[in-house]
Design a protein around this motif. Structure first.
Motif, PDB file in Angstrom:
ATOM      1  N   THR A   1      14.776  65.923  71.145  1.00  0.00           N
ATOM      2  CA  THR A   1      13.754  66.114  70.112  1.00  0.00           C
ATOM      3  C   THR A   1      13.580  67.600  69.834  1.00  0.00           C
ATOM      4  O   THR A   1      14.167  68.447  70.497  1.00  0.00           O
ATOM      5  CB  THR A   1      12.410  65.508  70.563  1.00  0.00           C
ATOM      6  N   GLY A   2      12.755  67.916  68.842  1.00  0.00           N
ATOM      7  CA  GLY A   2      12.447  69.306  68.520  1.00  0.00           C
ATOM      8  C   GLY A   2      13.579  70.028  67.811  1.00  0.00           C
ATOM      9  O   GLY A   2      13.682  71.243  67.898  1.00  0.00           O
ATOM     10  N   LYS A   3      14.402  69.294  67.106  1.00  0.00           N
ATOM     11  CA  LYS A   3      15.537  69.885  66.403  1.00  0.00           C
ATOM     12  C   LYS A   3      15.151  70.210  64.963  1.00  0.00           C
ATOM     13  O   LYS A   3      14.193  69.670  64.421  1.00  0.00           O
ATOM     14  CB  LYS A   3      16.724  68.922  66.399  1.00  0.00           C
ATOM     15  N   THR A   4      15.920  71.102  64.332  1.00  0.00           N
ATOM     16  CA  THR A   4      15.729  71.423  62.922  1.00  0.00           C
ATOM     17  C   THR A   4      16.961  70.966  62.151  1.00  0.00           C
ATOM     18  O   THR A   4      17.978  70.611  62.740  1.00  0.00           O
ATOM     19  CB  THR A   4      15.550  72.937  62.704  1.00  0.00           C
ATOM     20  N   ARG A   5      16.870  71.031  60.836  1.00  0.00           N
ATOM     21  CA  ARG A   5      18.006  70.630  59.993  1.00  0.00           C
ATOM     22  C   ARG A   5      19.233  71.504  60.263  1.00  0.00           C
ATOM     23  O   ARG A   5      20.360  71.048  60.155  1.00  0.00           O
ATOM     24  CB  ARG A   5      17.618  70.707  58.516  1.00  0.00           C
ATOM     25  N   ASP A   6      19.017  72.760  60.646  1.00  0.00           N
ATOM     26  CA  ASP A   6      20.118  73.694  60.852  1.00  0.00           C
ATOM     27  C   ASP A   6      20.721  73.663  62.254  1.00  0.00           C
ATOM     28  O   ASP A   6      21.761  74.274  62.481  1.00  0.00           O
ATOM     29  CB  ASP A   6      19.654  75.113  60.528  1.00  0.00           C
TER      30      ASP A   6
ATOM     31  N   ILE B   1       9.681  58.182  58.410  1.00  0.00           N
ATOM     32  CA  ILE B   1      11.020  58.596  57.971  1.00  0.00           C
ATOM     33  C   ILE B   1      11.957  58.426  59.163  1.00  0.00           C
ATOM     34  O   ILE B   1      11.619  58.804  60.287  1.00  0.00           O
ATOM     35  CB  ILE B   1      11.031  60.085  57.537  1.00  0.00           C
ATOM     36  N   PHE B   2      13.114  57.847  58.930  1.00  0.00           N
ATOM     37  CA  PHE B   2      14.142  57.710  59.972  1.00  0.00           C
ATOM     38  C   PHE B   2      15.476  57.651  59.251  1.00  0.00           C
ATOM     39  O   PHE B   2      16.034  56.583  59.016  1.00  0.00           O
ATOM     40  CB  PHE B   2      13.904  56.459  60.814  1.00  0.00           C
ATOM     41  N   LYS B   3      15.957  58.838  58.842  1.00  0.00           N
ATOM     42  CA  LYS B   3      17.125  58.927  57.970  1.00  0.00           C
ATOM     43  C   LYS B   3      18.252  59.694  58.661  1.00  0.00           C
ATOM     44  O   LYS B   3      18.085  60.863  59.019  1.00  0.00           O
ATOM     45  CB  LYS B   3      16.731  59.637  56.671  1.00  0.00           C
TER      46      LYS B   3
ATOM     47  N   SER C   1      10.682  63.510  60.037  1.00  0.00           N
ATOM     48  CA  SER C   1       9.550  63.972  59.213  1.00  0.00           C
ATOM     49  C   SER C   1      10.099  65.026  58.263  1.00  0.00           C
ATOM     50  O   SER C   1      11.295  65.309  58.278  1.00  0.00           O
ATOM     51  CB  SER C   1       8.424  64.550  60.083  1.00  0.00           C
ATOM     52  N   ASP C   2       9.225  65.621  57.467  1.00  0.00           N
ATOM     53  CA  ASP C   2       9.694  66.619  56.495  1.00  0.00           C
ATOM     54  C   ASP C   2      10.469  67.755  57.153  1.00  0.00           C
ATOM     55  O   ASP C   2      11.436  68.247  56.604  1.00  0.00           O
ATOM     56  CB  ASP C   2       8.510  67.188  55.703  1.00  0.00           C
ATOM     57  N   ALA C   3      10.036  68.175  58.342  1.00  0.00           N
ATOM     58  CA  ALA C   3      10.674  69.325  58.982  1.00  0.00           C
ATOM     59  C   ALA C   3      11.170  69.038  60.397  1.00  0.00           C
ATOM     60  O   ALA C   3      11.648  69.932  61.071  1.00  0.00           O
ATOM     61  CB  ALA C   3       9.686  70.490  59.025  1.00  0.00           C
ATOM     62  N   GLU C   4      11.051  67.793  60.851  1.00  0.00           N
ATOM     63  CA  GLU C   4      11.409  67.468  62.230  1.00  0.00           C
ATOM     64  C   GLU C   4      12.649  66.576  62.271  1.00  0.00           C
ATOM     65  O   GLU C   4      12.764  65.616  61.514  1.00  0.00           O
ATOM     66  CB  GLU C   4      10.234  66.740  62.901  1.00  0.00           C
ATOM     67  N   TYR C   5      13.539  66.923  63.192  1.00  0.00           N
ATOM     68  CA  TYR C   5      14.789  66.180  63.361  1.00  0.00           C
ATOM     69  C   TYR C   5      14.987  65.866  64.832  1.00  0.00           C
ATOM     70  O   TYR C   5      14.470  66.570  65.703  1.00  0.00           O
ATOM     71  CB  TYR C   5      15.985  67.000  62.856  1.00  0.00           C
ATOM     72  N   VAL C   6      15.724  64.813  65.113  1.00  0.00           N
ATOM     73  CA  VAL C   6      16.112  64.465  66.474  1.00  0.00           C
ATOM     74  C   VAL C   6      17.610  64.207  66.492  1.00  0.00           C
ATOM     75  O   VAL C   6      18.210  63.880  65.464  1.00  0.00           O
ATOM     76  CB  VAL C   6      15.353  63.230  67.007  1.00  0.00           C
TER      77      VAL C   6
END
Length: 77
Positions: free
Chosen positions: A66-71, A16-18, A39-44
C-alpha cells in the motif's frame, strides 16, 4: 476478482478499484503483479496467483503493498 480479498485484508471498502498496469511471471501457474488505483491519488500493488487451468481455482491474492503513487514502478515482490 480479488477486490473482495483485498478489502477483507484491509478491513475497508474502496469505491475505485481500477487496474492500471500489470506484469506476469510464469511459475506453476502465473503470478500477476498489478498496480491498482484505489482513490484519486492512492495506488496499491497486488501480487495475484492464478493456478493452472486444469486445477479450476479462482485467482488468489498472495500479498500487496500500500501507499503507492501512480509513478511508483511496478516491481516483482
Amino acid at each position: 476478482q480479488v477486490k473482495s480479498q483485498f478489502e477483507s485484508r484491509q478491513n475497508r471498502t474502496y469505491g475505485i478499484f481500477k487496474a492500471i498496469v500489470y506484469k506476469a511471471q510464469v511459475v506453476a501457474g502465473v503470478n500477476y503483479f498489478i498496480k491498482v488505483q484505489v482513490s484519486d491519488a492512492e495506488y496499491v500493488h497486488l501480487k495475484v496467483f492464478q493456478s493452472l487451468p486444469y486445477e479450476n481455482q479462482s485467482p488468489s491474492l498472495v500479498c500487496f503493498q500500500t501507499g503507492k503513487t501512480r509513478d511508483d514502478p511496478l516491481t516483482y515482490f
